[in-house]
Write a protein that holds these residues in place. Structure first.
Motif, short mmCIF file in Angstrom:
data_model
loop_
_atom_site.label_atom_id
_atom_site.label_comp_id
_atom_site.label_asym_id
_atom_site.label_seq_id
_atom_site.Cartn_x
_atom_site.Cartn_y
_atom_site.Cartn_z
N ILE A 170 59.63 31.80 59.46
CA ILE A 170 60.68 31.62 60.55
C ILE A 170 61.63 30.30 59.91
O ILE A 170 60.87 29.16 59.90
N VAL A 171 62.74 30.43 59.57
CA VAL A 171 63.54 29.31 59.24
C VAL A 171 64.32 28.49 60.33
O VAL A 171 65.22 29.05 60.86
N ASP A 172 63.95 27.31 60.62
CA ASP A 172 64.77 26.27 61.11
C ASP A 172 65.34 26.79 62.65
O ASP A 172 66.28 26.45 63.04
N VAL A 173 64.47 27.46 63.52
CA VAL A 173 64.88 27.68 64.83
C VAL A 173 64.43 26.54 65.60
O VAL A 173 63.28 26.25 66.09
N GLN A 174 65.63 25.69 65.76
CA GLN A 174 65.26 24.26 66.42
C GLN A 174 66.38 24.13 67.42
O GLN A 174 67.31 24.47 67.29
N ASN A 175 65.82 23.22 68.36
CA ASN A 175 66.83 23.00 69.58
C ASN A 175 68.31 22.69 69.03
O ASN A 175 69.35 23.09 69.54
N ASP A 176 68.37 21.67 67.87
CA ASP A 176 69.88 21.44 67.65
C ASP A 176 70.44 22.51 67.13
O ASP A 176 71.67 22.28 66.95
N PHE A 177 69.99 23.53 66.51
CA PHE A 177 70.70 24.79 65.99
C PHE A 177 71.14 25.70 66.97
O PHE A 177 71.52 26.78 66.82
N LEU A 178 70.69 25.48 68.27
CA LEU A 178 70.98 26.30 69.46
C LEU A 178 72.10 25.91 70.09
O LEU A 178 72.49 24.89 69.92
N PRO A 179 72.75 26.91 70.73
CA PRO A 179 73.86 26.55 71.69
C PRO A 179 73.62 25.24 72.75
O PRO A 179 72.36 25.11 73.10
N GLY A 180 74.47 24.04 72.67
CA GLY A 180 74.23 22.94 73.02
C GLY A 180 73.64 21.77 72.41
O GLY A 180 73.50 20.56 72.77
N GLY A 181 73.05 22.18 71.19
CA GLY A 181 72.55 21.13 70.31
C GLY A 181 73.39 20.50 69.35
O GLY A 181 74.79 21.00 69.42
N ALA A 182 73.04 19.71 68.63
CA ALA A 182 73.91 18.71 67.79
C ALA A 182 74.55 19.50 66.70
O ALA A 182 75.86 19.06 66.31
N LEU A 183 74.05 20.66 66.08
CA LEU A 183 74.72 21.34 65.23
C LEU A 183 74.67 22.82 65.38
O LEU A 183 73.82 23.70 64.85
N ALA A 184 75.26 23.31 66.70
CA ALA A 184 74.95 24.67 67.32
C ALA A 184 75.31 25.47 66.25
O ALA A 184 76.57 25.54 65.91
N VAL A 185 74.50 26.65 66.27
CA VAL A 185 75.01 27.87 65.47
C VAL A 185 75.48 28.70 66.38
O VAL A 185 74.57 29.11 67.52
N PRO A 186 76.55 29.31 66.31
CA PRO A 186 77.28 30.55 67.35
C PRO A 186 76.08 31.42 67.46
O PRO A 186 75.58 31.82 66.58
N GLU A 187 75.59 31.74 68.93
CA GLU A 187 74.62 32.75 69.14
C GLU A 187 73.49 32.58 68.58
O GLU A 187 72.46 33.31 68.46
N GLY A 188 73.16 31.16 68.35
CA GLY A 188 71.70 30.94 67.44
C GLY A 188 70.49 31.12 68.37
O GLY A 188 69.58 31.48 67.75
N PHE A 245 61.06 22.84 68.16
CA PHE A 245 61.19 24.25 68.34
C PHE A 245 61.42 24.82 69.86
O PHE A 245 60.91 24.12 70.48
N PRO A 246 62.31 25.43 70.07
CA PRO A 246 62.50 25.67 71.47
C PRO A 246 61.30 26.56 71.82
O PRO A 246 60.57 27.17 71.45
N THR A 247 61.00 26.08 73.36
CA THR A 247 59.86 26.54 74.07
C THR A 247 59.83 28.09 74.01
O THR A 247 58.75 28.57 74.16
N ALA A 248 61.23 28.81 74.21
CA ALA A 248 60.93 30.23 74.18
C ALA A 248 60.78 30.79 72.88
O ALA A 248 60.37 32.15 73.18
N LEU A 249 60.72 30.21 72.06
CA LEU A 249 60.10 30.78 70.86
C LEU A 249 58.77 30.92 70.83
O LEU A 249 57.98 29.77 70.92
#
Ligand code: VGL
Ligand code: ZN
Length: 194
Positions: A14-32, A87-91
């Protein structure tokens, strides 16, 4: 699609599923956040079978060279030990997940989970021949991780519903997918993993 049945010789990466890459994060990936549900499905299978699970994380120092204030392309993100780097707690990562921290020094960036990390060695120690890959972002860390996995002799199954692209330039995600296909990577959806 053909079902894929993970067994000895397989690992989940699992590659880089981290809060900052999720919506609302510092470098949000769309639909991350959409990668979490399919990844949890595959995590459950690997966990149940006692198969190895790896999770990479971007783990930057506060003065990292990829940050804009240092002339880099990105806003500050995934600073080590901050909430955004968690890592997001949902993961649902099991306790024995092997965590691979990358891009940990100020002067060097690394998009691949293999770059300057012990990942190749650890996969070999587990007898891994094939990695199932999902995470963020398709056009950066997933792409470069998959390229290195192939280069290092691992077969790759790309979990196509468990990846999302940044798409700084429109079409980057599609281009990355085409590039990975050209390497002979197998594609599967999380529901095909049984
Ligand atoms: C990533 C941009 C900057 C990634 C990491 O994980 O894809 N993208 N740092
Ligand atoms: Zn980064």
């Amino acid at each position: 699609m053909n079902p894929i049945k993970p067994a000895d010789g397989d690992a989940l990466l699992i590659v880089d599923v981290q809060n900052d890459f999720l919506p609302g994060g510092a470098l949000a990936v769309p639909e991350g956040d959409a990668v979490i549900e399919p990844l949890n499905r595959v995590l459950d299978i690997f966990h149940t079978r006692g198969l190895p699970i790896f999770a990479s994380r971007d783990w930057h120092p506060p003065n990292h060279c990829s940050f804009r204030e240092r002339g880099g392309p990105w806003p500050p993100h995934c600073i080590a030990d901050t909430e955004g780097a968690q890592f997001p707690t949902a993961l649902k990562l099991p306790a024995f997940t092997a965590i691979i921290s990358k891009a940990t020094t100020p002067e060097k960036d690394a998009y691949s989970a293999f770059e300057d990390t012990p990942l190749t060695m650890q996969l070999r120690m587990y007898g891994v021949k094939r990695v199932l890959v999902g995470g963020l972002a398709t056009d950066y860390c997933v792409l470069n991780t998959v390229k290195d996995a192939v280069k290092n002799g691992f077969a790759v199954v790309l979990l196509t519903d468990a990846i999302r692209a940044v798409n700084v330039h429109p079409g980057d995600g599609k281009k990355a997918l085409a590039e990975m296909r050209a390497l002979g990577v197998t594609e599967a959806e999380s529901h095909d993993i049984q």
